[in-house]
Design a protein around this motif. Structure first.
Motif, PDB file in Angstrom:
ATOM      1  N   THR A  52       2.885  17.573   6.525  1.00 25.44           N
ATOM      2  CA  THR A  52       3.069  16.312   6.392  1.00 25.44           C
ATOM      3  C   THR A  52       4.349  15.876   5.527  1.00 25.44           C
ATOM      4  N   GLY A  53       4.413  14.762   5.262  1.00 18.46           N
ATOM      5  CA  GLY A  53       5.616  14.300   4.445  1.00 18.46           C
ATOM      6  C   GLY A  53       6.930  14.891   4.724  1.00 18.46           C
ATOM      7  N   ASP A  54       7.825  15.363   3.687  1.00 22.13           N
ATOM      8  CA  ASP A  54       9.271  15.921   3.946  1.00 22.13           C
ATOM      9  C   ASP A  54       9.040  17.231   4.955  1.00 22.13           C
ATOM     10  N   PHE A  55       8.120  18.148   4.698  1.00 21.22           N
ATOM     11  CA  PHE A  55       7.851  19.136   5.750  1.00 21.22           C
ATOM     12  C   PHE A  55       7.754  18.746   7.000  1.00 21.22           C
ATOM     13  N   LEU A  56       7.044  17.693   7.375  1.00 22.01           N
ATOM     14  CA  LEU A  56       6.898  17.032   8.819  1.00 22.01           C
ATOM     15  C   LEU A  56       8.254  16.696   9.392  1.00 22.01           C
ATOM     16  N   GLU A  57       9.024  16.097   8.451  1.00 21.41           N
ATOM     17  CA  GLU A  57      10.291  15.581   8.900  1.00 21.41           C
ATOM     18  C   GLU A  57      11.130  16.835   9.305  1.00 21.41           C
ATOM     19  N   TYR A  58      11.153  17.683   8.346  1.00 22.16           N
ATOM     20  CA  TYR A  58      12.222  18.772   8.507  1.00 22.16           C
ATOM     21  C   TYR A  58      11.675  19.532  10.025  1.00 22.16           C
ATOM     22  N   GLU A  59      10.561  19.656  10.145  1.00 19.38           N
ATOM     23  CA  GLU A  59       9.612  20.560  11.303  1.00 19.38           C
ATOM     24  C   GLU A  59      10.222  19.814  12.373  1.00 19.38           C
ATOM     25  N   GLN A  60      10.158  18.301  12.518  1.00 19.74           N
ATOM     26  CA  GLN A  60      10.645  17.398  13.600  1.00 19.74           C
ATOM     27  C   GLN A  60      11.986  17.587  14.186  1.00 19.74           C
ATOM     28  N   LYS A  61      12.853  17.823  13.109  1.00 15.46           N
ATOM     29  CA  LYS A  61      14.231  18.175  13.516  1.00 15.46           C
ATOM     30  C   LYS A  61      14.347  19.447  14.406  1.00 15.46           C
ATOM     31  N   SER A  62      13.523  20.198  14.436  1.00 15.48           N
ATOM     32  CA  SER A  62      13.556  21.570  15.168  1.00 15.48           C
ATOM     33  C   SER A  62      13.590  21.373  16.446  1.00 15.48           C
ATOM     34  N   PRO A  63      14.174  22.109  17.355  1.00 12.84           N
ATOM     35  CA  PRO A  63      14.412  21.871  18.978  1.00 12.84           C
ATOM     36  C   PRO A  63      13.010  22.451  19.409  1.00 12.84           C
ATOM     37  N   ASP A  64      12.492  23.026  18.602  1.00 16.75           N
ATOM     38  CA  ASP A  64      10.984  23.950  18.975  1.00 16.75           C
ATOM     39  C   ASP A  64       9.843  23.181  18.675  1.00 16.75           C
ATOM     40  N   PHE A  65       9.869  21.965  17.992  1.00 16.18           N
ATOM     41  CA  PHE A  65       8.767  21.120  17.637  1.00 16.18           C
ATOM     42  C   PHE A  65       8.391  20.440  18.818  1.00 16.18           C
ATOM     43  N   LYS A  66       6.934  20.659  19.121  1.00 15.91           N
ATOM     44  CA  LYS A  66       6.373  20.136  20.195  1.00 15.91           C
ATOM     45  C   LYS A  66       5.001  20.282  19.886  1.00 15.91           C
ATOM     46  N   ILE A  67       4.125  18.980  19.955  1.00 14.76           N
ATOM     47  CA  ILE A  67       2.616  19.238  19.883  1.00 14.76           C
ATOM     48  C   ILE A  67       1.961  19.867  21.196  1.00 14.76           C
ATOM     49  N   THR A  68       1.389  20.712  20.864  1.00 13.73           N
ATOM     50  CA  THR A  68       0.642  21.648  21.915  1.00 13.73           C
ATOM     51  C   THR A  68      -0.750  20.913  22.111  1.00 13.73           C
ATOM     52  N   GLU A  69      -1.012  20.844  23.399  1.00 12.79           N
ATOM     53  CA  GLU A  69      -2.606  20.390  23.636  1.00 12.79           C
ATOM     54  C   GLU A  69      -3.180  21.394  24.242  1.00 12.79           C
ATOM     55  N   LEU A  70      -4.355  21.740  23.914  1.00 15.41           N
ATOM     56  CA  LEU A  70      -4.986  22.977  24.274  1.00 15.41           C
ATOM     57  C   LEU A  70      -6.182  22.474  25.141  1.00 15.41           C
TER      58      LEU A  70
END
Length: 70
Positions: A52-70
Protein backbone atom coordinates in the motif's frame (compact mmCIF):
# COMPACT_ATOMS: atom_id res chain seq x y z
CA UNK A 1 -5.92 -5.00 -1.57
CA UNK A 2 -2.73 -5.96 -3.33
CA UNK A 3 -0.35 -8.50 -1.79
CA UNK A 4 3.20 -9.42 -2.70
CA UNK A 5 3.79 -13.15 -2.26
CA UNK A 6 7.38 -14.34 -1.93
CA UNK A 7 7.76 -18.04 -2.65
CA UNK A 8 9.96 -20.95 -3.71
CA UNK A 9 8.89 -22.63 -6.98
CA UNK A 10 8.18 -26.00 -5.36
CA UNK A 11 7.85 -27.66 -1.98
CA UNK A 12 10.24 -30.56 -2.69
CA UNK A 13 13.58 -28.69 -2.77
CA UNK A 14 15.12 -26.99 0.24
CA UNK A 15 14.49 -23.24 0.18
CA UNK A 16 17.35 -21.11 -1.13
CA UNK A 17 17.38 -17.33 -1.25
CA UNK A 18 18.54 -17.42 -4.88
CA UNK A 19 15.36 -19.26 -5.88
CA UNK A 20 12.92 -16.89 -4.18
CA UNK A 21 10.41 -15.38 -6.61
CA UNK A 22 7.46 -13.05 -6.19
CA UNK A 23 3.99 -12.46 -7.58
CA UNK A 24 1.38 -9.79 -6.86
CA UNK A 25 -2.22 -10.74 -6.11
CA UNK A 26 -5.46 -8.96 -5.42
CA UNK A 27 -7.25 -10.46 -2.42
CA UNK A 28 -9.44 -9.43 0.51
CA UNK A 29 -6.82 -10.41 3.10
CA UNK A 30 -3.45 -12.10 3.46
CA UNK A 31 -5.27 -15.25 4.58
CA UNK A 32 -7.32 -15.23 1.36
CA UNK A 33 -4.14 -14.63 -0.69
CA UNK A 34 -2.41 -17.60 1.00
CA UNK A 35 -5.43 -19.84 0.43
CA UNK A 36 -5.57 -18.87 -3.25
CA UNK A 37 -1.87 -19.58 -3.84
CA UNK A 38 -1.96 -22.88 -1.93
CA UNK A 39 -5.06 -24.01 -3.82
CA UNK A 40 -3.85 -23.13 -7.32
CA UNK A 41 -0.08 -23.78 -7.18
CA UNK A 42 2.64 -25.99 -5.72
CA UNK A 43 4.58 -22.97 -4.41
CA UNK A 44 6.28 -22.99 -1.01
CA UNK A 45 5.15 -19.63 0.39
CA UNK A 46 7.76 -17.70 2.38
CA UNK A 47 6.06 -14.36 3.03
CA UNK A 48 2.92 -12.43 2.15
CA UNK A 49 3.09 -8.62 2.39
CA UNK A 50 0.33 -6.09 1.91
CA UNK A 51 1.44 -3.48 -0.63
CA UNK A 52 0.00 0.00 0.00
CA UNK A 53 0.90 3.67 -0.15
CA UNK A 54 4.49 4.60 -1.04
CA UNK A 55 5.47 0.92 -1.13
CA UNK A 56 2.81 0.28 -3.80
CA UNK A 57 3.97 3.30 -5.84
CA UNK A 58 7.56 2.05 -5.67
CA UNK A 59 6.61 -1.49 -6.70
CA UNK A 60 4.47 -0.21 -9.61
CA UNK A 61 7.55 1.51 -11.09
CA UNK A 62 9.26 -1.87 -11.46
CA UNK A 63 9.02 -3.45 -14.94
CA UNK A 64 8.25 -6.76 -13.18
CA UNK A 65 5.08 -5.42 -11.49
CA UNK A 66 2.05 -7.30 -12.78
CA UNK A 67 -1.05 -8.48 -10.94
CA UNK A 68 -1.24 -12.26 -11.30
CA UNK A 69 -4.60 -13.98 -11.67
CA UNK A 70 -4.73 -17.57 -10.48
Amino acid sequence: MIYKVLFQPNKIENPRRENTRSIYLEAESSVAARALVEEKTEYNIELIQEVTGDFLEYEQKSPDFKITEL
